[in-house]
Motif scaffolding. Structure first.
Motif, PDB file in Angstrom:
ATOM      1  N   HIS A  76       0.974  -1.178   0.068  1.00  9.81           N
ATOM      2  CA  HIS A  76      -0.052  -0.089   0.063  1.00  9.81           C
ATOM      3  C   HIS A  76       0.870   1.266   0.059  1.00  9.81           C
ATOM      4  O   HIS A  76       1.771   1.387   0.760  1.00  9.81           O
ATOM      5  N   HIS A  78       1.543   5.112   0.344  1.00 10.21           N
ATOM      6  CA  HIS A  78       1.015   6.410   0.938  1.00 10.21           C
ATOM      7  C   HIS A  78       2.237   7.495   1.115  1.00 10.21           C
ATOM      8  O   HIS A  78       3.184   7.322   0.947  1.00 10.21           O
ATOM      9  N   LYS A  86       6.570   9.308  -1.255  1.00 17.26           N
ATOM     10  CA  LYS A  86       5.679   8.407  -1.001  1.00 17.26           C
ATOM     11  C   LYS A  86       6.498   6.972  -0.524  1.00 17.26           C
ATOM     12  O   LYS A  86       7.665   6.953  -0.707  1.00 17.26           O
TER      13      LYS A  86
END
Lengths: 165, 124
Positions: A76, A78, A86
């Motif tokens: 994932h 983020h 990121k």
């Protein structure tokens, strides 16, 4: 303008040092990854010795026409709080299920009663996946720093050209 | 983490030799999706460079892939394509293999970094 130039130089110094430290960490992580993969390969080799040469090979892996199955390890992405940065979080699915809703384990591709070494190889490669994601996070940080360094170097060049004029 | 479980994560794909693919797929990174597209490629001595290149480009285009793992010796074969990829996502990670230990001097991100640390540029 001279004040700007000295500020840019000090930021560049900090960024350079930070990048060098990130590179050191990155290389250390790659060495950890290499060691873990070597251990995993040794366990795969022992499994081959027990089960037979062709029983642990690419022939057991699913091919294009195989039934659909999901990935157990996913990431994932983020925002990491820094400008435009990121980072990835790794997640292992605890109860993976295939398209028919049956529980699914990659070990089953190699048989029902597989040797303990194949279980150990799986553990090692799960660890290798974790190292890989950490490496990818560091790579992203290095990439961001390189972009910032390039922009600052261009700005510094612009400042010093204006100063000379 | 609870929030993560609700959202489908992105994939880690692998382009590598037999042991690397077998190992990482055992580790759980492999997937075959609804369109029967795998996220891995096993490279052996019969695999053509063009096939590796096409597969790599296909992985770059897929928006469900965030990380591409590729053996460093295979990355050397398609170095021009890897060097052209400058976007942070998908992250292309060069990993060692059984026969080819990790060589930091060949790593694309470290080569890019070395270019930035050119002393002539810094003095200006």
């Amino acid at each position: 303008m001279a004040e700007n130039l000295s500020k840019v130089c000090s930021i560049l110094d900090k960024l350079m040092l930070e990048t060098l430290m990130l590179i050191e960490k990155y290389i250390d992580l790659k060495i950890n990854l290499e060691t873990t993969m070597c251990d995993g390969e040794a366990h795969l080799a022992k499994s081959r010795y027990i089960m037979g040469q062709n029983c642990v090979s690419a022939l057991q892996l699913p091919i294009k026409d195989s039934a659909e199955f999901p990935a157990i390890a996913t990431v994932h992405s983020h925002d990491d709080g820094k400008f435009g940065g990121k980072s990835f979080d790794l997640e292992f699915e605890k109860n993976p299920k295939n398209e028919n809703g049956e529980s699914f384990d990659p070990l089953r591709w190699f048989g029902i009663l597989v040797p303990q070494d194949l279980h150990r190889a799986q553990m090692k490669y799960k660890q290798a996946v974790t190292w890989s994601v950490e490496c990818a996070n560091l790579q992203m940080e290095i990439h961001q720093n390189l972009v910032k360094i390039k922009q600052l170097k261009d700005y510094k060049l612009e400042c010093s050209t204006n100063k000379e004029e | 983490m609870a929030l993560h479980s609700a959202i489908k994560g992105k994939l880690i794909s692998v382009i590598g030799d037999e042991d690397t693919c077998v190992g990482f797929l055992l580790g759980g990174v492999g997937e075959i999706n609804k369109n029967r597209h795998p996220n891995f490629l096993v490279v052996d001595k019969n695999t053509a460079v063009s096939e590796i290149e096409d597969c790599f480009k296909r992985f770059l285009k897929r928006d469900d892939i965030d990380i591409i793992l590729i053996n460093q010796n295979i990355a050397e074969l398609i170095r021009h394509v890897i060097d052209n990829h400058t976007q942070p996502i998908p992250a292309v990670l060069e990993i060692p293999s059984k026969d080819h230990p990790y060589d930091a001097s060949k790593d694309s991100i470290l080569r890019r970094a070395r270019g930035m640390f050119n002393p002539e540029d810094l003095v200006r």
